[in-house]
Design an enzyme around this catalytic site. Structure first.
Site, short mmCIF file in Angstrom:
data_model
loop_
_atom_site.label_atom_id
_atom_site.label_comp_id
_atom_site.label_asym_id
_atom_site.label_seq_id
_atom_site.Cartn_x
_atom_site.Cartn_y
_atom_site.Cartn_z
N CYS A 56 -0.22 -5.22 -2.45
CA CYS A 56 -1.01 -4.04 -2.18
C CYS A 56 -2.17 -4.39 -1.25
CB CYS A 56 -1.53 -3.46 -3.48
SG CYS A 56 -2.36 -1.90 -3.32
N GLN A 57 -2.69 -5.60 -1.36
CA GLN A 57 -3.92 -5.94 -0.66
C GLN A 57 -3.75 -6.98 0.43
OE1 GLN A 57 -7.42 -6.21 -2.82
NE2 GLN A 57 -6.90 -4.48 -4.08
#
Lengths: 145, 411
Positions: A56-57
């Site tokens: 996600c990051q």
């Protein structure tokens, strides 16, 4: 086979020893950051969508090759701590046979107190990375059998 | 006038939030992830326990004392919310799980009864995914077109461009009241006024505004307003949708089941009156009951006091952040809620979050569920510190010290 398997564990034990020298989190993370910065840059041609393990990051790229019955891994990330963590995974798993890689228990992650980074699957893709490395090993094993 | 420190006793307030008094990785917790969810005061935590200890029964139909008690407590929250939002009737307050479900309810209703091919839906470039995806789905289903009002470098809506998007084909404007990623407070009153010139209804996503700003739905004249309980010191899994009666009557039910019906035969079902038409099935009674205690908590402190406290924190934090080498604040709108979002040259936000967490600091990093917005700024994500009524300047000092330590390690 059992002999080489110890090899993987030897590397794991080495890493555990290295971390044993640190008595606070700062040293530990500085070491990981240092390893992240040192990890040789991945050849840009391998930074493909196909090789990307999407977190996600941060992004993680993983490339593998089978040569003379041994699997080699190359990996990279845009976040330096993740890069440090994956450099350890590469150090432990690269250069071993598919079967060893697949059957290895990666106990060093827990021993050096980094398990939390495996749990954050959505955040950094590290768990996906471990799975992907084992998946490649399994695929090579199937191919060679 | 009393100064902020005299009339706002933050240490006393902190006593109401037991979770804040703990250590993370051996350091006192500094919780700056309030835009994601706020912590809950004891009043709310105890209300949930009390509900299950003394009141629990299914609501609205049981003819026994517990059922009456549960129903009264559940409906009392509806009245508290009506006052809180200044709606004209409790019929206009629908309980939903949160903003996401509220927007889905409206978007579904529009997709099923209003939107036709060629119609348009207007959103802005700073929407959360929960105010993008439901409308994309509605557009896909109906052939309507999604139009996006652009923003400037500061993260403010370009008002003239928004006005240009309005036309006789526009069926709804759905936008964020205050941006979760930037903090920008949109000039919603003017936005609504412009839309109403074309008789276009406006939905406000109040996820980030409700805990910071006075909300008066009649003064704003919005047609829909939706907020999440967990972002206003209430429980997770509960929120409310306000809709003007005429709109709620026009929209078809969202889900079918118990509670939302008047008569059911196998041939035809007639639907219940508002608000029950939109509340199928046994609702989240305990959290509805507890939500009113969160609202009361805010009301007792006074939103104006809370806002003043939070803005002082924001100014204090921003003042220190801009001195950090290579740091750029993302979202520099004139009107902001207490959100400080930033990027630092050469530093990945995830690395920063890991090192901050080691020092007990909880911030949010990443794209904040606003990927198109991040793309607009040409970044992958930001680090976001968001402040709430219980945060202190001392915590900001700890955060800034931790940030400098992180940068020293990472650079």
């Amino acid at each position: 086979m059992a002999e080489v398997k110890t090899n993987i564990n030897e590397v794991q034990d080495q890493i555990i020893d290295e971390f044993g020298l640190f008595d606070d989190w700062t040293d530990k993370y500085e070491y990981i950051i240092e390893m992240g910065k040192k990890l040789s840059l991945m050849d840009e041609k391998y930074k493909t969508e196909e090789n990307k393990i999407k977190g996600c990051q941060s992004n993680v790229w993983l490339h593998s090759e089978l040569k003379d019955g041994k699997v080699t891994f190359e990996a990279d990330s845009d976040a330096v701590i993740v890069k440090g963590l994956i450099s350890m995974l590469v150090r432990v798993l690269s250069g071993h046979s598919p079967n060893e890689i697949f059957s290895t228990d990666l106990y060093f992650i827990d021993k050096i107190g980094m398990t939390q980074h495996l749990a954050q699957t959505r955040s950094n893709g590290l768990l996906s990375m471990v799975k992907q490395m084992k998946f490649y090993a399994l695929a090579y094993q199937a191919k060679t059998n | 006038m009393l100064t902020q420190t005299e009339n706002y006793q933050v240490e006393t307030i902190r006593d109401d939030f037991p979770i804040l008094h703990q250590e993370i990785n051996g350091k006192p917790l500094v919780y700056f992830d309030n835009a994601a969810t706020t912590q809950k005061p004891l009043q709310v935590i105890e209300a949930i326990g009390q509900y299950y200890l003394d009141i629990n029964a299914n609501i609205h139909r049981g003819i026994h004392t517990l059922a009456e008690r549960a129903t009264a407590s559940y409906e009392a929250t509806r009245e508290v919310l009506r006052q809180f939002l200044n709606a004209s009737s409790t019929d206009e307050i629908i309980f939903v799980r949160g903003v996401t479900e509220g927007i889905n309810l409206v978007a579904n209703g529009f997709a099923n009864s209003i939107l036709k091919a060629g119609n348009e839906v207007v959103i802005t470039a700073m929407e959360h995914h929960s105010n993008i995806v439901p409308w994309q789905m509605a557009c896909e289903k109906t052939g309507a077109i999604l139009k996006v009002a652009p923003i400037n470098e500061k993260g403010e809506l370009i008002f003239e461009e928004y006005v240009k998007l309005l036309n006789p084909q526009t069926r709804i404007v759905s936008l964020v009241h205050a941006s979760n990623a930037l903090g920008t407070i949109n000039p919603v009153k003017n936005i609504i006024e412009e839309a109403h010139k074309f008789d276009i209804p406006v939905l406000l996503d109040g996820a980030q505004s409700t805990s910071h700003l006075e909300i008066d739905v009649r003064d704003l004249d919005c047609d829909f307003f939706v907020f999440s309980g967990h972002k206003v010191y209430g429980p997770t899994g509960i929120g409310a949708l306000y809709g003007k009666r005429e709109w709620l009557e026009k929209l078809p039910p969202y889900q079918g089941g118990g509670e939302m019906i008047k008569d059911v035969t196998f041939e035809k079902t007639t639907y219940n009156e508002l608000p029950y038409k939109f509340e199928a099935g046994t609702p989240n009674i305990a959290d509805v009951v507890a939500l009113k205690h969160a609202i009361k908590y805010i009301q007792e402190l006074g939103k104006a006091n809370i806002a003043q406290h939070e803005l002082e924190l924001l100014e204090y934090a921003t003042g220190q952040l801009i001195d950090v080498k290579g740091l750029k604040i993302i979202g520099t709108a004139k009107e902001k809620v207490s959100v400080a979002s930033f990027v630092i040259e050469g530093i990945h936000h995830q690395d920063l979050a890991v090192i901050l967490d080691q020092q007990g600091i909880a911030v949010r990093t990443g794209h904040h569920c606003t990927q198109p917005l991040m793309k607009r700024f040409g970044i992958l994500g930001t680090t976001r510190a968001s402040f709430a009524l219980y945060n202190t300047k001392e915590e900001i000092d700890l955060f800034i010290t931790a940030l400098h330590k992180a940068l020293k390690m990472l650079r």
